[in-house]
Write an enzyme that holds these catalytic residues in place. Sequence first.
Site, PDB file in Angstrom:
ATOM      1  CB  THR A  30      -0.878  -0.022   1.258  1.00  0.00           C
ATOM      2  OG1 THR A  30      -1.844  -1.052   1.092  1.00  0.00           O
ATOM      3  CG2 THR A  30      -1.586   1.306   1.503  1.00  0.00           C
ATOM      4  NE  ARG A  72     -10.243  -5.732   3.854  1.00  0.00           N
ATOM      5  CZ  ARG A  72      -9.139  -4.994   3.821  1.00  0.00           C
ATOM      6  NH1 ARG A  72      -8.757  -4.421   2.709  1.00  0.00           N
ATOM      7  NH2 ARG A  72      -8.421  -4.829   4.909  1.00  0.00           N
ATOM      8  N   GLY A  74     -10.973  -1.806   3.163  1.00  0.00           N
ATOM      9  CA  GLY A  74      -9.967  -1.641   4.219  1.00  0.00           C
ATOM     10  C   GLY A  74      -9.972  -0.236   4.790  1.00  0.00           C
ATOM     11  CG  ASP A  75      -6.385   0.935   6.741  1.00  0.00           C
ATOM     12  OD1 ASP A  75      -6.296   0.005   5.915  1.00  0.00           O
ATOM     13  OD2 ASP A  75      -5.400   1.576   7.146  1.00  0.00           O
ATOM     14  CB  THR A 115       0.589   0.688   5.112  1.00  0.00           C
ATOM     15  OG1 THR A 115       0.656  -0.648   4.586  1.00  0.00           O
ATOM     16  CG2 THR A 115       1.890   0.991   5.824  1.00  0.00           C
ATOM     17  N   GLY A 147      -5.956  -3.553   7.822  1.00  0.00           N
ATOM     18  CA  GLY A 147      -6.929  -2.479   7.766  1.00  0.00           C
ATOM     19  C   GLY A 147      -8.069  -2.560   8.770  1.00  0.00           C
TER      20      GLY A 147
HETATM   21  N1  ASP Z   1      -4.255  -1.316   4.873  1.00  0.00           N
HETATM   22  C1  ASP Z   1      -4.521  -1.978   3.624  1.00  0.00           C
HETATM   23  C2  ASP Z   1      -5.896  -2.613   3.685  1.00  0.00           C
HETATM   24  O1  ASP Z   1      -6.248  -3.140   4.716  1.00  0.00           O
HETATM   25  C3  ASP Z   1      -3.539  -3.033   3.281  1.00  0.00           C
HETATM   26  C4  ASP Z   1      -2.091  -2.642   3.378  1.00  0.00           C
HETATM   27  O2  ASP Z   1      -1.755  -1.642   3.989  1.00  0.00           O
HETATM   28  O3  ASP Z   1      -1.259  -3.336   2.799  1.00  0.00           O
HETATM   29  O4  ASP Z   1      -6.589  -2.625   2.685  1.00  0.00           O
END
Ligand code: ASP
Length: 313
Positions: free
Chosen positions: A177, A205, A207-208, A228, A231
């Site tokens: 990310t 889904r 993520g954050d 990152t 999430g």
């Molecule tokens: N935070 C990201 C997610 O959960 C994934 C990542 O940071 O690699 O989508």
Amino acid sequence: MPSAPAAWSLVIHGGAGVMTRESLGGADPGFSTALNAALSVGGDVLAKGGSAVDAVEAAVRVLEDDPLFNAGRGAVFTAEGRNELDAAIMDGSDRSAGSVTGVTRTRNPVSLARAVMEKSPHVLLAREGADVFSLEHGLDQASPAYFRIEERWQQLEAMKRAGGGTAVFDANLKYGTVGAVARDRNGHLAAATSTGGLTGKRWGRVGDSPIIGAGTYADDRSAAISATGSGEYFIREAVAHEICARVRLAGVSVQDAADAVVRGELMAMGGDGGVIFIGADGSMGWSFNTAGLFRGCVSADRKPIVAIYGDEP
Ligand code: ASP
């Protein structure tokens, strides 16, 4: 912390994970080169008097275009073998924000997030609707073939062979990310984050990264944050906003707030990952609880630095 903040500053990341010198085979297949390129492009914007928003968008676009990172071109595959991209951007001067989730055809999702911020009355657009908005606003479109990076496809195949059904953050996979935070010559802050999410994700889904306050937040009164990691935990802890709130309301330094949240509370819940930050006071840095974080920084009075492993300065 500098007594007088640098005229401008920029911090970027390319994902957290279990990166050790051994796991990368002692060689860096290009991460440092790519991070340096993003610092140079974003730093140029700020050096020429551009805004923090322009700088974070420009830096993130460089990393989105690089197949090494799990964002834009190099995004991971969903369980159905598609690429569904998430991105967010926030302007700390007025706390305006834009984000997108599950978009499939936009070459640079961070620019789509910016279009949502500036050209719609909304903050978060999802999936087909966000794809339509992208077309209507003339963003660069890309075909599924553009996003089909063989290594990412093999990661999905390997997950299926291992019987993996539900996507989880796997720090071993060194997902990349990407994100950037900046402070411009006017003292304004901005943050941006872009990701393909998790390999094998299902059921839409999210993520954050595109959730304002979780993976991305900027507020001129406190700090700009891009995150990152796993999430779901970052959402539950509202990591990016939590760090900013502690700085603003408890008066702690951004570094102390970030460490307390990322290495303290988040870790205690079971969350893995990290954040990069720039404070309203000009402080810049990162905090992570994984072995490594692809990261780099540059400012008006500091040459670019990039680092990968936990034991680097
Ligand atoms: N935070 C990201 C997610 O959960 C994934 C990542 O940071 O690699 O989508």
